[in-house]
Scaffold this active site. Structure first.
Site, PDB file in Angstrom:
ATOM      1  N   HIS A  89     -10.387   1.154   4.636  1.00 21.62           N
ATOM      2  CA  HIS A  89      -9.220   1.214   3.770  1.00 21.62           C
ATOM      3  C   HIS A  89      -9.762   1.701   2.418  1.00 21.62           C
ATOM      4  O   HIS A  89      -9.839   0.954   1.454  1.00 21.62           O
ATOM      5  CB  HIS A  89      -8.615  -0.194   3.657  1.00 21.62           C
ATOM      6  CG  HIS A  89      -7.301  -0.254   2.950  1.00 21.62           C
ATOM      7  ND1 HIS A  89      -6.629   0.858   2.515  1.00 21.62           N
ATOM      8  CD2 HIS A  89      -6.540  -1.324   2.591  1.00 21.62           C
ATOM      9  CE1 HIS A  89      -5.509   0.468   1.926  1.00 21.62           C
ATOM     10  NE2 HIS A  89      -5.444  -0.840   1.956  1.00 21.62           N
ATOM     11  N   THR A 148       0.841  -1.208   0.000  1.00 19.46           N
ATOM     12  CA  THR A 148       0.000   0.000   0.000  1.00 19.46           C
ATOM     13  C   THR A 148       0.874   1.255   0.000  1.00 19.46           C
ATOM     14  O   THR A 148       0.613   2.221  -0.710  1.00 19.46           O
ATOM     15  CB  THR A 148      -0.937  -0.003   1.229  1.00 19.46           C
ATOM     16  OG1 THR A 148      -1.693  -1.204   1.210  1.00 19.46           O
ATOM     17  CG2 THR A 148      -1.866   1.176   1.241  1.00 19.46           C
ATOM     18  N   LYS A 179       8.294   6.454  20.974  1.00 21.13           N
ATOM     19  CA  LYS A 179       8.744   7.119  22.201  1.00 21.13           C
ATOM     20  C   LYS A 179       7.560   7.604  23.029  1.00 21.13           C
ATOM     21  O   LYS A 179       7.734   8.310  24.012  1.00 21.13           O
ATOM     22  CB  LYS A 179       9.634   8.311  21.841  1.00 21.13           C
ATOM     23  CG  LYS A 179      10.899   7.942  21.092  1.00 21.13           C
ATOM     24  CD  LYS A 179      11.652   9.203  20.684  1.00 21.13           C
ATOM     25  CE  LYS A 179      12.700   8.878  19.633  1.00 21.13           C
ATOM     26  NZ  LYS A 179      13.006  10.038  18.799  1.00 21.13           N
TER      27      LYS A 179
END
Lengths: 155, 308
Positions: B134, B57, B85
């Site tokens: 999607h 994709t 993080k």
């Protein structure tokens, strides 16, 4: 004095304020929560639950002195107690009666039942669209999952 | 129809039938005359933020942007982004929007693309948000079907395989429901279409039926959309092997189907679709994968206001 006022006086002796009656007795404390009634509240508030009702068997009731709920606030109740009735009291008289109306969009009141929804992870307001009123069917604007009455959970 | 410029592509539910057809029309133009648009987005940057890996994709979005003359940047591995993080998605998007002109984003959390679109002032293209949507895949599926059959209206479309977890199936079925297609769902027990998807189809007046085996459904199908059944969905291997047999598409399996039947598959396939089918006229899945480019070119060009 009107018949309505007599009825209200039997269940409430408040002079000015709001009486929320015919609440689902299992969800009274959630209603308290969504009306932001907590230990910082200054108004006199009476909460009753499991009271006898000819109409719905058992019911809950909340009386708030000197606070007048708006239609928007009333609509928020409908999410968890769609049969509630709301009376605005002035000088012991019923000045206004609200019919609870389910809002087209419910913001920042409910949890999305999907643990992988972005609203369960990031610090953002939840948003649901009303798809169907009876039985209640909501649609999460973010994860696009449907949410049924038994999955509705107050934040 | 509202304009596409600065619009986000988050969910197929955001588009009307006419808007879907408009995207497909632009995809056709991109497909037929790509050179005309080879410099359309010169100087513009697409950021591909893949908080979850999906090589195909991502490459497809990047190729589409490069073919429009634009540049690309981004990350393909969440381990190399600041989210690792502990940075919130909202912060990541705020930063990146000042670096790029359009964002294609994949994220494992459902609703993340919608949230990103509320934060960013530049358009967001949802390249997959968890098990939710999607849309560029659905647009390319629709484009492939329309290209092959000449229309999306009133087709008879079968869906076969894992229909419970396949998000491409849910949104394609929903879109085809809008076009009055008759939908036939073939899946093993436990992997049926979710009841929410079926109820939504019913509310929009969609026509559908459910089957447990393909024999009953194959009749005069125009399209068969196949998805992979994954081993991990079954408690033990024996159950999986038993189910797999009935869902393995080979030349023999397709005997009795219409010669005009075309097969789509979002790929990658494993063994649910035998390689011997590739050489038959039924195979449409490689063209389907290639159609990702003109379709994504169309989506990028539309939201960037380069075509109206």
């Amino acid at each position: 004095m009107t018949t309505d006022a007599k009825k209200v006086r039997r269940i409430s002796q408040i002079r000015n304020g709001t009486v929320i009656d015919h609440l689902n007795p299992h969800r009274v404390f959630e209603v308290v929560k969504i009306l932001y009634i907590d230990d910082t509240t200054e108004e006199t508030v009476t909460v009753g639950t499991n009271l006898q009702s000819k109409v719905i068997g058992k019911k809950g009731i909340i009386k708030i002195s000197n606070r007048f709920l708006t239609q928007e606030e009333v609509n928020r109740l409908s999410v968890i107690s769609p049969n509630a009735t709301v009376s605005i009291i002035e000088e012991y008289e019923v000045k206004k009666k609200f019919k609870v109306k389910f809002p087209q969009e419910v913001r920042a009141i409910l949890n999305c039942p999907n643990p992988n929804c972005v609203t369960s992870i990031e610090e953002i307001e939840t948003r649901f669209k009303l798809v169907q009123e009876s039985p209640i069917l909501l649609f999460c604007t973010y994860c696009e999952r449907y949410c049924r009455e038994n999955e509705i959970e107050i934040l | 129809m509202s304009t596409f410029e600065k619009r986000n592509i988050i969910s197929m539910r955001d588009f009307t039938k006419d808007e879907i057809l408009h995207v497909l029309e632009v995809a056709k133009v991109m497909d037929e005359e790509p050179s005309k648009y080879a410099h359309a987005l010169e100087g513009k940057i697409l950021a591909t933020l893949f908080f979850e890996p999906s090589t195909r994709t991502r490459l497809s979005f990047e190729s589409a942007m490069l073919r429009l003359g634009g540049g690309t940047m981004g990350f393909a591995d969440p381990g190399s982004s600041s989210s690792k993080k502990g940075e919130s998605l909202s912060d990541s998007i705020k930063i990146v929007e000042s670096y790029a002109d359009v964002i294609a984003m994949r994220h494992p959390v459902e609703g993340s693309a919608r949230l990103a679109s509320e934060i960013a002032d530049i358009p967001i293209l949802n390249a997959g948000d968890g098990s939710n949507q999607h849309p560029s895949q659905t647009f390319l599926d629709l484009y492939t079907i329309q290209q092959e059959k000449g229309t999306l209206e009133g087709l008879k479309v079968g869906f076969m395989g894992d229909l419970k977890y396949g998000r491409t199936v849910h949104s394609l079925a929903n879109a085809l429901g809008q076009f009055g297609c008759e939908l036939l769902f073939v899946s093993p027990k436990g992997l049926e279409m979710p009841s929410d998807s079926l109820e939504e189809l019913a509310r929009m007046g969609g026509k559908f039926k459910e089957f447990e085996n393909f024999e009953e459904a194959k009749g005069d199908l125009d399209i068969l959309y196949v998805t992979r059944i994954q081993r991990e969905r079954f408690g033990d291997d024996l159950d999986y092997d038993k189910v797999r047999e009935g869902y393995n598409i080979s030349k023999k399996f397709l005997e009795g189907c219409s010669p005009d039947l075309r097969i789509l598959h979002p790929l990658p396939r494993v063994d649910e679709l035998s390689a011997e089918v590739d050489e038959t006229p039924h195979a449409l899945y490689f063209r389907q994968a290639a159609n990702g480019i003109p379709t994504r070119m169309a989506l990028i060009a539309l939201v960037m206001g380069m075509v109206s």
